[in-house]
Motif scaffolding. Structure first.
Motif, short mmCIF file in Angstrom:
data_model
loop_
_atom_site.label_atom_id
_atom_site.label_comp_id
_atom_site.label_asym_id
_atom_site.label_seq_id
_atom_site.Cartn_x
_atom_site.Cartn_y
_atom_site.Cartn_z
N GLU A 63 41.87 45.74 39.33
CA GLU A 63 40.32 45.36 39.51
C GLU A 63 39.67 46.51 38.56
OE1 GLU A 63 37.13 43.09 40.11
OE2 GLU A 63 39.13 42.39 40.84
N PHE A 64 39.47 46.31 37.42
CA PHE A 64 39.02 47.84 36.64
C PHE A 64 37.40 48.06 36.99
CE2 PHE A 64 37.33 49.80 32.83
CZ PHE A 64 38.01 50.92 32.98
N VAL A 66 34.87 50.98 35.93
CA VAL A 66 34.87 52.29 35.05
C VAL A 66 34.35 53.51 35.78
CG1 VAL A 66 32.48 51.80 34.48
CG2 VAL A 66 33.96 52.99 32.83
N ASN A 80 44.47 38.85 37.58
CA ASN A 80 43.91 38.75 36.46
C ASN A 80 44.77 37.67 35.33
OD1 ASN A 80 42.07 40.70 36.57
ND2 ASN A 80 43.72 42.07 36.43
N TYR A 83 43.59 34.27 36.77
CA TYR A 83 42.23 33.95 36.22
C TYR A 83 42.39 33.10 34.80
CZ TYR A 83 38.20 34.66 33.43
OH TYR A 83 37.08 34.46 32.67
N ASP A 268 30.60 32.48 17.43
CA ASP A 268 30.29 32.03 18.72
C ASP A 268 29.96 30.58 18.80
OD1 ASP A 268 31.21 34.32 20.17
OD2 ASP A 268 29.15 35.22 20.39
N ARG A 285 35.94 37.40 23.04
CA ARG A 285 34.78 36.79 23.49
C ARG A 285 34.69 37.34 25.12
NH1 ARG A 285 35.59 32.17 21.87
NH2 ARG A 285 35.98 31.42 23.91
N LEU A 287 36.06 39.68 26.62
CA LEU A 287 35.65 41.28 26.64
C LEU A 287 34.32 41.66 26.28
CD1 LEU A 287 36.73 43.96 27.51
CD2 LEU A 287 37.48 44.25 25.13
N ARG A 288 33.89 40.87 25.12
CA ARG A 288 32.44 41.35 24.77
C ARG A 288 31.42 40.46 25.89
NH1 ARG A 288 30.30 38.68 20.12
NH2 ARG A 288 31.65 37.11 20.94
N GLN A 289 31.45 39.29 26.09
CA GLN A 289 30.44 38.57 27.13
C GLN A 289 30.50 39.23 28.38
OE1 GLN A 289 31.15 34.58 26.44
NE2 GLN A 289 29.58 34.60 24.74
N LEU A 290 31.92 39.67 28.83
CA LEU A 290 32.03 39.50 30.28
C LEU A 290 32.29 41.13 30.52
CD1 LEU A 290 34.14 36.69 30.35
CD2 LEU A 290 31.97 36.30 30.55
N GLY A 291 32.75 41.78 29.62
CA GLY A 291 33.14 43.17 29.86
C GLY A 291 33.92 43.25 30.85
N ASP A 292 35.21 42.31 30.88
CA ASP A 292 36.06 42.27 32.03
C ASP A 292 37.41 42.90 31.46
OD1 ASP A 292 38.01 41.88 33.65
OD2 ASP A 292 37.32 39.73 34.25
N PHE A 293 37.72 44.23 31.42
CA PHE A 293 38.99 44.73 30.72
C PHE A 293 39.93 44.33 31.33
CE2 PHE A 293 35.52 47.79 29.41
CZ PHE A 293 36.23 48.12 28.17
N THR A 295 41.12 41.31 32.74
CA THR A 295 41.47 39.84 32.70
C THR A 295 41.95 40.13 30.96
OG1 THR A 295 39.77 39.15 33.66
CG2 THR A 295 40.76 37.35 32.27
N GLN B 91 26.09 42.20 24.11
CA GLN B 91 27.78 42.24 24.36
C GLN B 91 28.00 43.69 24.37
OE1 GLN B 91 28.54 39.21 21.72
NE2 GLN B 91 28.22 37.56 23.22
N LEU B 94 26.95 46.00 26.96
CA LEU B 94 27.47 45.85 28.19
C LEU B 94 29.16 46.63 28.17
CD1 LEU B 94 28.06 44.59 30.98
CD2 LEU B 94 28.89 42.67 29.65
N LEU B 95 29.70 46.33 26.88
CA LEU B 95 30.80 47.05 26.78
C LEU B 95 30.80 48.42 26.59
CD1 LEU B 95 33.25 45.52 26.50
CD2 LEU B 95 33.29 45.79 24.11
N THR B 98 30.72 49.47 30.35
CA THR B 98 31.74 49.42 31.23
C THR B 98 33.11 50.24 30.63
OG1 THR B 98 32.36 47.41 29.65
CG2 THR B 98 31.41 47.00 31.92
N GLN B 116 24.01 42.78 36.56
CA GLN B 116 25.56 43.16 36.74
C GLN B 116 25.63 44.74 36.61
OE1 GLN B 116 27.57 41.14 33.69
NE2 GLN B 116 29.46 42.30 33.89
N ARG B 466 33.75 36.77 39.40
CA ARG B 466 34.90 36.37 38.58
C ARG B 466 34.45 34.98 38.18
NH1 ARG B 466 40.50 38.20 38.53
NH2 ARG B 466 39.37 39.45 37.01
N THR B 469 31.79 34.78 35.74
CA THR B 469 32.35 35.17 34.24
C THR B 469 32.90 33.95 33.66
OG1 THR B 469 33.06 37.26 35.31
CG2 THR B 469 34.25 36.42 33.10
N GLN B 470 33.50 32.91 34.55
CA GLN B 470 33.90 31.81 33.92
C GLN B 470 32.86 30.66 33.63
OE1 GLN B 470 37.35 30.53 34.39
NE2 GLN B 470 38.22 31.56 35.96
#
Lengths: 328, 523
Positions: A63-64, A66, A80, A83, A268, A285, A287-293, A295, B91, B94-95, B98, B116, B466, B469-470
């Motif tokens: 669960e990354f 930063v 992950n 998901y 997009d 996408r 990563l860019r939209q959700l910043g979720d490393f 997943t 985006q 945000l990146l 993070t 967030q 989570r 996000t979806q």
């Protein structure tokens, strides 16, 4: 590109047993350490830039956060991965990735071969050179430029009309909103890929054609074969090994969507995801939209592992059918 | 033989060694390490990096050089802003957060990813810095009332950048075209619609409604009104909330304060929403909306408007619509623009308003120096510095007109809302159109609005990270095409609902209800 090697002849064994073999090995080490040294920079390069960063793959199981860093973030098992697999997108994306890549691979190889044979038939050296350069050129065109050319063709510069629709109108067909119709896109992208890579691959095939001994063609002439028959019966079969190698290399990358081209063209635009969303664009996408490393690392790892397995399978199949041209 | 071998070995060894050395040299990082915050900074070494949206302004280098010269003299550091195109600003910013990049300030907002970032501790809580007494110019130019309105659960995560009390998006139309069509004064949505259809009929080359890739989410269910939603323009009293900027919008119960129940529903269940979708679908099919809306960069749309190829653009009550007029009239002699706010009841409509700032300057928790970032905010609160950054070089980019107006001499346009908007210092552009001045003035008066019952409610996305996000991914794929009218309404809505259900809509909705109810209880 890896170079092709014919398999070395099996060495004749020294008559006596172990000590000799040891000596041989020692001598080999002694004489070859310098060659090993020569390989060292490459080995270090891959260690530093390819293997060391792999430690970051642990992010796929974390669960990354930063603020805690890669190694300080809490573990979360396979969450992950689940998901991605439960998102409902997995099946579609996997299908698109495979389907598009198989299309691209088949179409570009076929186009490259046909182009090479055509170029080979050109008599005038000057015209042959010019044609080669012309068909090779698209390989250097940036995907972004391609996307703009496509937009002008399919949707016009200001989002209405476009050259293709004008042509359709001229023929009495209704205009199509290309950028909201997912159906035709696999084929549009395939045409783009052929345009991009056909010339590039044809040069590789041409090189292979150049390597075909003249005597074979002379024999063909004596047997009374026409030019078409020689292309069909001699050139094409002798291009098979080259095609096989290119195919194996292509299969190895079959799990890698062509990110640059597809992303530059589709961006997009959600209406086209159904038929054009591949693993790479999805990961990007996410990563860019959700910043979720976490997943994205998980999907990337999944992609790499499956890609690796596919390469191995492809190589094994190729070895079985054509040992002399195997890359391993 | 051995001699020969030696030489070959030596050659190989030397070659290998050399290339290895070269490789290691290439890998080594000999850049000077930036020192930790609070340590003794070597004089002149520090350059604060700032994230700003949009393209580099025309003539930026000269302005930046002047700004840095003054900054170095006044505070002993410089700035190096990075401009990120609007298409990817949200985006990328945000990146960068993070990924732990070390920039100092950025533009953030609820319509971006501020909730967030606040939840994850990526941005600095500013209360103690602001009340430290070290930044007198800043505190003198930002109204304390505005600060209070922009606290989330008592915490201040950004400095609100405002040049009007309320923010209300509306329409900027080509008045010259409207005059030609015999519609000199458009005041309601029906008038706008007639204008669009007439433009379509009479001017084949002009797009009636320009929509860029940043706009789909603003069109139907948005706070304070959906841009192309006639029902909301007639009834501008809906409370809307979402967990993050691109996530699903919920409509909250209007009587929540009385009942204590917020009862959030997904936007399509609220009155007028599906009708708006059908209307927009018709607009799209009739060619009123540009077909490339999902991919068109906002900058490209703006330049098309200025080239005279778009009849209606997006406008905000910030006095900036008129700044594009000089360029437009240069390209299209005789062109004129007017701002249209199609509220039922016009200036006396009293629409809902949260008085939440649309734009904040936030400080990166991992920035080089939060102290210096605040000093910079204080520095741009001094009129001379503020003017330099916002309007450019005096005499070259602009001339002052009195104390509160300015005349544009160039096309320099700085995104002041991302760094240096100070309500008390803002100058109005000379030649602001009458209609824009009218609505800009209207937005300055708090009494022209009704306070949204959920004004201070800021949902925390952390518990349903989570699922959110979806949900966001599903919105990008299925809702945006629906919002611009690119897909059939019934089919599109059906796909969207199915995707959202898979993504965990029920859980997200329950969490929204829980948090909104808690907010009501605390009121």
């Amino acid at each position: 590109m890896s170079t092709l090697q014919t398999r070395p002849e099996p060495q004749t064994r020294p008559p006596s047993g172990a000590p000799d073999r040891r000596r041989v090995r020692r001598r080999a080490v002694r004489t070859n350490w310098t060659i090993g040294l020569l390989a060292l920079p490459a080995v270090v390069f891959f260690l530093v830039f390819s293997y060391l960063p792999m430690s970051g793959l642990v992010v796929a199981f974390k669960e990354f956060d930063v603020n805690l860093g890669i190694f300080g973030s809490p573990w979360n098992g396979l969450e992950n991965f689940t998901y991605f697999l439960e998102s409902g997108d997995a099946a579609r994306i996997l299908f698109n990735t495979l389907f598009l890549n198989i299309l691209f691979l088949g179409a570009t190889l076929a186009a490259g071969m046909v182009l090479a044979i055509m170029l080979n038939e050109i008599r005038s050296t000057f015209f042959k050179r010019v044609s080669q350069s012309v068909v090779f050129f698209p390989y250097f065109v940036s995907p972004v430029v391609i996307s703009i050319i496509l937009q002008v063709l399919l949707a016009g510069a200001s989002g209405g009309g476009g050259a293709v629709n004008d042509a359709l109108g001229g023929l009495g067909f209704p205009a199509v909103d290309w950028y909201t119709e997912p159906g035709p896109w696999p084929w549009i992208l395939t045409v783009v890929k052929i345009w991009q890579l056909g010339g590039y691959l044809s040069v590789i095939f041409l090189a292979a054609i150049t390597g075909i001994p003249e005597e074979v063609y002379e024999a063909g002439t004596i047997d009374g074969a026409s030019r078409a028959q020689m292309a069909w019966r001699i050139t094409l079969p002798l291009l098979k090994p080259t095609a096989a190698v290119l195919l194996v290399l292509g299969v190895g990358r079959i799990f890698y969507g062509d990110f640059g081209t597809i992303y530059a063209i589709v961006g997009d635009n959600g209406t086209l995801f159904d038929s054009t969303d591949v693993i790479d664009t999805y990961v990007f996408r996410a990563l860019r939209q959700l910043g979720d490393f976490g997943t994205t690392a998980a999907i990337g790892l999944f992609q790499s592992v499956v890609g690796f397995v596919l390469v191995v399978i492809a190589v094994l199949i190729q070895r079985k059918y054509s040992k002399e041209t195997s890359v391993l | 033989m051995s001699h020969h071998l030696m030489s070959r070995r030596r050659l190989l060894a030397t070659g290998g060694g050399l290339s290895l050395a070269a490789l290691l040299a290439a890998c080594s990082d000999d850049s000077p390490k930036s020192q930790a915050t609070g340590g003794a900074q070597s004089a002149g070494a520090l350059a604060l990096s700032l994230l700003l949206p949009g393209d580099v302004p025309a003539g930026w280098d000269a302005v930046l050089a002047e700004v840095n010269k003054k900054l170095q003299a006044d505070l002993g550091f410089t700035i190096k802003p990075q401009f990120i195109p609007w298409t990817s600003y949200g985006q990328q910013a945000l990146l960068k957060f993070t990924a732990g990049e070390k920039f100092d300030t950025a533009l953030q907002a609820r319509w971006l990813n501020m909730t967030q970032l606040a939840a994850s501790g990526s941005i600095v809580e500013l209360s103690s810095l602001l009340s430290s007494g070290k930044y007198p110019n800043l505190t003198a130019t930002i109204d304390p009332k505005i600060i209070e309105l922009n606290r989330w659960s008592g915490k201040l995560y950004g400095l609100p950048q405002i040049n009007s009390v309320a923010r209300f998006h509306h329409f900027s139309i080509r008045q010259d075209l409207a005059d030609k069509l015999g519609m000199s004064d458009i005041t309601d949505f029906a008038g706008l619609e007639k204008f669009w259809y007439d433009v379509k009929q009479k001017n084949k080359d002009i797009i009636p409604i320009g929509v860029s890739s940043r706009m789909p989410k603003l069109l139907v269910a948005w706070n304070p009104v959906g841009w192309l939603n006639p029902y909301m323009w007639d009834n501008p009293t809906m409370s809307i909330a979402s967990f993050t900027g691109d996530s699903l919008n919920f409509v909250l119960a209007a009587d929540g304060k009385q009942t204590g129940s917020s009862n959030p529903i997904p936007w399509w269940e609220a009155p007028g929403m599906v009708d708006a979708l059908r209307k927009i679908r018709k607009y799209y099919q009739d060619g009123l909306i540009n077909k490339n809306a999902l991919t068109l960069d906002s900058k490209a749309l703006d330049s098309q408007f200025k080239a005279g190829r778009v009849a209606t653009g997006w406008a905000m009550t910030d006095g900036l619509s008129s700044t594009g007029l000089p360029e437009l009239t240069k390209n299209v002699p005789g062109a004129m623009i007017a701002n249209v706010m199609p509220l039922k009841g016009g200036e006396s409509a009293k629409p809902y308003q949260t008085f939440q700032s649309d734009n904040f300057v936030v400080l990166n928790a991992k920035g080089e120096s939060n102290e210096k970032a605040m000093q910079l905010q204080d520095w741009v609160s001094i009129k001379e510095n503020h003017d330099l950054l916002n309007y450019g070089l005096p005499g070259k980019d602009w001339n002052p007109v009195g104390d509160d107006k300015y005349e544009q001499l160039s096309t320099y346009a700085f995104p002041g809302f991302a760094l240096s908007w100070r309500a008390k210092l803002e100058r109005r552009v000379k030649g602001m159109t009458e209609s824009e001045a009218k609505w800009f003035d209207w937005a300055q008066d708090i009494d022209n609005f009704t306070v949204d019952p959920y004004a201070g409610f800021v949902p925390d996305p952390e518990p349903i990270k989570r699922e959110n996000t979806q949900v966001t991914a599903a919105m990008t794929q299925f809702a945006n095409p629906l919002f611009i009218g690119a897909v059939d309404v019934d089919q599109g809505l059906d796909k969207l609902k199915k995707a959202l259900e898979r993504a965990g809509l029920a859980k997200v909705q329950a969490e929204m209800a829980k948090q909104a109810d808690a907010y009501l209880k605390g009121q």
